[in-house]
Design a protein around this motif. Structure first.
Motif, PDB file in Angstrom:
ATOM      1  N   MET A 387      18.139  77.097  52.380  1.00 49.08           N
ATOM      2  CA  MET A 387      18.090  75.747  51.803  1.00 49.08           C
ATOM      3  C   MET A 387      19.402  75.002  52.049  1.00 49.08           C
ATOM      4  O   MET A 387      19.411  73.794  52.284  1.00 49.08           O
ATOM      5  CB  MET A 387      17.750  75.813  50.307  1.00 49.08           C
ATOM      6  N   GLY A 388      20.523  75.735  52.026  1.00 51.16           N
ATOM      7  CA  GLY A 388      21.825  75.119  52.317  1.00 51.16           C
ATOM      8  C   GLY A 388      21.821  74.552  53.723  1.00 51.16           C
ATOM      9  O   GLY A 388      22.275  73.425  53.973  1.00 51.16           O
ATOM     10  N   ASN A 389      21.268  75.306  54.651  1.00 51.46           N
ATOM     11  CA  ASN A 389      21.210  74.873  56.048  1.00 51.46           C
ATOM     12  C   ASN A 389      20.300  73.652  56.210  1.00 51.46           C
ATOM     13  O   ASN A 389      20.685  72.647  56.813  1.00 51.46           O
ATOM     14  CB  ASN A 389      20.733  76.041  56.914  1.00 51.46           C
ATOM     15  N   ILE A 390      19.103  73.717  55.647  1.00 52.29           N
ATOM     16  CA  ILE A 390      18.150  72.600  55.785  1.00 52.29           C
ATOM     17  C   ILE A 390      18.749  71.318  55.208  1.00 52.29           C
ATOM     18  O   ILE A 390      18.699  70.257  55.833  1.00 52.29           O
ATOM     19  CB  ILE A 390      16.810  72.948  55.093  1.00 52.29           C
ATOM     20  N   ALA A 391      19.336  71.419  54.017  1.00 56.57           N
ATOM     21  CA  ALA A 391      19.878  70.220  53.360  1.00 56.57           C
ATOM     22  C   ALA A 391      20.954  69.570  54.218  1.00 56.57           C
ATOM     23  O   ALA A 391      20.939  68.351  54.433  1.00 56.57           O
ATOM     24  CB  ALA A 391      20.436  70.586  51.986  1.00 56.57           C
ATOM     25  N   ASN A 425      28.073  71.168  60.473  1.00 57.99           N
ATOM     26  CA  ASN A 425      27.631  70.412  59.294  1.00 57.99           C
ATOM     27  C   ASN A 425      28.546  70.578  58.081  1.00 57.99           C
ATOM     28  O   ASN A 425      28.322  69.934  57.057  1.00 57.99           O
ATOM     29  CB  ASN A 425      26.207  70.836  58.907  1.00 57.99           C
ATOM     30  N   VAL A 426      29.553  71.436  58.226  1.00 66.89           N
ATOM     31  CA  VAL A 426      30.415  71.727  57.075  1.00 66.89           C
ATOM     32  C   VAL A 426      31.047  70.452  56.514  1.00 66.89           C
ATOM     33  O   VAL A 426      31.163  70.280  55.293  1.00 66.89           O
ATOM     34  CB  VAL A 426      31.496  72.787  57.448  1.00 66.89           C
ATOM     35  N   LYS A 427      31.408  69.545  57.395  1.00 68.66           N
ATOM     36  CA  LYS A 427      32.066  68.312  56.919  1.00 68.66           C
ATOM     37  C   LYS A 427      31.136  67.434  56.070  1.00 68.66           C
ATOM     38  O   LYS A 427      31.592  66.564  55.341  1.00 68.66           O
ATOM     39  CB  LYS A 427      32.647  67.534  58.096  1.00 68.66           C
ATOM     40  N   LYS A 428      29.843  67.661  56.139  1.00 67.39           N
ATOM     41  CA  LYS A 428      28.895  66.861  55.345  1.00 67.39           C
ATOM     42  C   LYS A 428      28.804  67.361  53.907  1.00 67.39           C
ATOM     43  O   LYS A 428      28.140  66.764  53.071  1.00 67.39           O
ATOM     44  CB  LYS A 428      27.482  66.992  55.933  1.00 67.39           C
ATOM     45  N   MET A 429      29.413  68.522  53.669  1.00 66.53           N
ATOM     46  CA  MET A 429      29.096  69.236  52.435  1.00 66.53           C
ATOM     47  C   MET A 429      30.196  69.151  51.382  1.00 66.53           C
ATOM     48  O   MET A 429      31.373  69.201  51.683  1.00 66.53           O
ATOM     49  CB  MET A 429      28.869  70.683  52.876  1.00 66.53           C
TER      50      MET A 429
END
Ligand SMILES: CC(=O)N[C@H]1[C@@H](OP(=O)(O)OP(=O)(O)OC[C@H]2O[C@@H](n3ccc(=O)[nH]c3=O)[C@H](O)[C@@H]2O)O[C@H](CO)[C@@H](O)[C@@H]1O[C@H](C)C(=O)N[C@@H](C)C(=O)N[C@H](CCC(=O)O)C(=O)O
Ligand SMILES: Nc1ncnc2c1ncn2[C@@H]1O[C@H](COP(=O)(O)OP(=O)(O)OP(=O)(O)O)[C@@H](O)[C@H]1O
Ligand SMILES: N[C@H](CCC[C@H](N)C(=O)O)C(=O)O
Ligand SMILES: [Mg+2]
Length: 487
Positions: A387-391, A425-429
């Motif tokens: 779910m972390g990946n999909i989001a 995607n880490v920067k989006k989180m």
């Protein structure tokens, strides 16, 4: 009072000590509820074993003990009945005790990973609109026609189920729609119910903590179909790769629905907008206020069910177009500055992906999608990184937060979600444990026209930590925050 032998009708019994011609006040499976003249069913659970409480319930005045293993010392004037399965005995006894109420109405069970609440609640709404008295057993609430009862489970225990079915009989209810969870089937909460039909929505990743393997999870769902009588219908989603598995061993009349494959009931999405979608179902057009690809499946499933239950097709199409969204399922609010806040109960990888896909198809320009999401504690851990990946993959910004941590550490749950995020995607989180603060940050970050998705809790009005439930309502909070920030 009812005689024990009548309550035991149909139960697979291996040994009896004492008479079964005795009066029983009520059936219980929790020792703490037992009173004089009750029958106690001992069940082996995941935390403790009901057999441990046999002495205590005898002291409390129990008249009969139903158990898988007879105790070494038995008391006179107490009847001991040994059964193959405590869960099965409880289900049949509950049904007998309340006068097999499922036989006096048309009961339809809905199973699958996602869509059970939506499909069963919409069927309830549809049949109410058609003028029938209707019952509903769902995650959100139990309805005995217009009277509402609270519920804690998706599929309650057999006593709660049958008690409410009996209330439905007394109220003259003709149709009842109920969610059948995999836990419910596995613990035999629905055994002995006379189903008029069953619906399969879809199967994806969930509850692998409880069922261990996907095959076991699938086969548990299939039991609902295996147990249907010849007179019932078995309706399945042919676009799901496990759709046909459900029909493999059923005696029921088989029916299929699909958007992609050839099926008895087919639909096509002609138009998709924020306030609804236009569908073509078999050869008729249908306007639905509920949007998204997954709701096209839900609409088709309810159309097919209405048809299988003998409702007029054109009347069904007309009434379906009036149906409203179910609480916490794509429930949206548009603020002054046209920020759209969507609250959705997506708490599985597949549901989250579907909701984000639907949001992305509705974007008209370069507005951002900001997602706030967490995963429940004491539930399937393996869905967290997924779910972390999909989001993060499908949103512009993601705030990981808490969703009912129960007895687990919220920080650790979030760390497990973060582990699934791809490096790009880490920067989006961002991670903010406090759910209200997380929603607030999303509101602060949102520019005009942006879309905020608050996923996972839907209709829930609480946050549960260590057995304590504190009032918490995603929809109320996001709406209030957007207004207080003057957005
Ligand atoms: C994992 C699970 O499903 N657990 C259910 C199960 O509890 P358990 O096996 O842990 O029971 P236990 O505590 O070990 O006790 C065993 C027996 O001893 C009895 N007991 C216990 C203590 C005592 O002092 N005296 C006594 O007699 C208990 O009443 C029970 O009969 O049996 C209990 C009685 O029926 C349920 O309340 C309980 O649901 C718990 C609360 C739960 O959270 N279940 C969830 C996971 C669930 O079922 N969810 C599904 C939906 C999932 C989905 O979204 O698909 C649902 O249908 O709601
Ligand atoms: N047919 C469907 N296919 C896939 N996803 C769906 C479908 N219907 C709804 N969803 C998504 O799944 C979420 C949960 O839907 P719903 O509450 O109807 O499922 P459920 O099966 O009742 O869940 P639970 O197991 O918690 O009772 C919705 O908020 C939506 O995001
Ligand atoms: N019926 C599901 C609901 C999950 C909802 C989510 N908000 C959570 O608390 O994990 C369960 O009990 O697993
Ligand atoms: Mg549900």
């Amino acid at each position: 009072m009812m005689q024990l032998k009548d309550i035991l009708y149909g139960v697979r019994i291996t040994a009896v000590s004492g008479t079964t011609t005795c009066d029983i006040a009520s059936v219980q499976f929790d020792s703490r509820e037992v009173q004089k003249s009750d029958a106690f069913v001992a069940i082996k659970g995941t935390i403790t074993d009901g057999h441990k409480y046999i002495d205590a319930v005898v002291k409390a005045g129990a008249r009969a003990i139903i158990c898988e293993e007879l105790p070494a010392a038995m008391v006179d004037d107490v009847t001991y009945v040994q059964v193959e399965s405590g869960n099965q005995a409880l289900a049949l006894m509950a049904s007998n005790y309340y006068g097999t109420p499922s036989k006096n109405l048309k009961l339809v069970g809905v199973t699958g990973t996602n869509g059970k609440t939506t499909v069963s609640s919409l069927l309830y709404q549809l049949f109410k609109k058609a003028g029938y008295k209707v019952g509903l057993l769902s995650t959100i609430k139990i309805m005995v026609d217009d009277t509402e009862f609270p519920t804690k489970h998706t599929t309650p225990d057999a006593l709660v189920i049958n008690k409410h079915l009996k209330l439905m009989n007394d109220a003259g209810v003709e149709y009842c729609f109920m969610e059948v969870s995999s836990h419910g089937i596995h613990q035999k909460r629905t055994e002995g119910l006379a189903f008029a039909g069953a619906i399969f929505t879809n199967l994806s990743h969930d509850h692998l903590d409880y069922h261990k393997t996907f095959a076991e999870y699938r086969d548990t769902k299939k039991i609902l179909f295996d147990q249907l009588p010849k007179t019932a219908f078995a309706l399945t989603n042919l676009d799901d790769k496990n759709g046909l598995v459900m029909l493999q061993n059923t005696k029921a009349r088989k029916a299929t629905y699909a958007l992609k494959n050839y099926a008895d009931y087919r639909a096509q999405i002609l138009e998709n907008q924020f306030d609804g979608q236009l569908l073509k179902i078999n050869d008729n057009e249908l306007w639905s206020k509920l949007i998204g690809h997954f709701n096209a499946y839900n609409m088709l499933a309810i159309y097919a069910t209405a048809d299988l239950l003998g409702m007029d097709q054109l009347e069904t199409l007309r009434l379906i177009s009036e149906l409203e969204n179910v609480d916490g399922r794509f429930q949206y609010y548009i603020s002054k500055n046209r920020i759209t806040a969507i609250v959705d109960y997506a708490h599985t990888p597949d549901a989250l992906k579907n909701v984000l896909e639907t949001i992305n198809t509705l974007r008209t320009g370069n507005e951002n999608v900001i997602t706030v999401v967490g995963c429940g504690g004491d539930r399937d851990r393996s869905k967290r990184p997924v779910m972390g990946n999909i989001a993060t993959e499908m949103s512009n910004k993601v705030i990981f937060t808490s969703d009912n941590p129960r007895t687990e550490s919220p920080t650790e749950i979030i760390t497990e979600m973060e582990a699934g995020v791809e490096p790009q995607n880490v920067k989006k989180m961002l991670s903010i444990e406090n759910r209200e603060q997380a929603i607030k940050t999303a509101c602060q970050l949102a520019a005009d026209n942006d879309i905020i998705l608050v996923a996972g809790k839907g209709h829930e009005t609480y946050q549960e930590t260590n057995g304590v439930r504190v009032e918490f309502d995603d929809f109320k909070i996001v709406k209030e925050l957007l207004s207080s920030l003057d957005k």
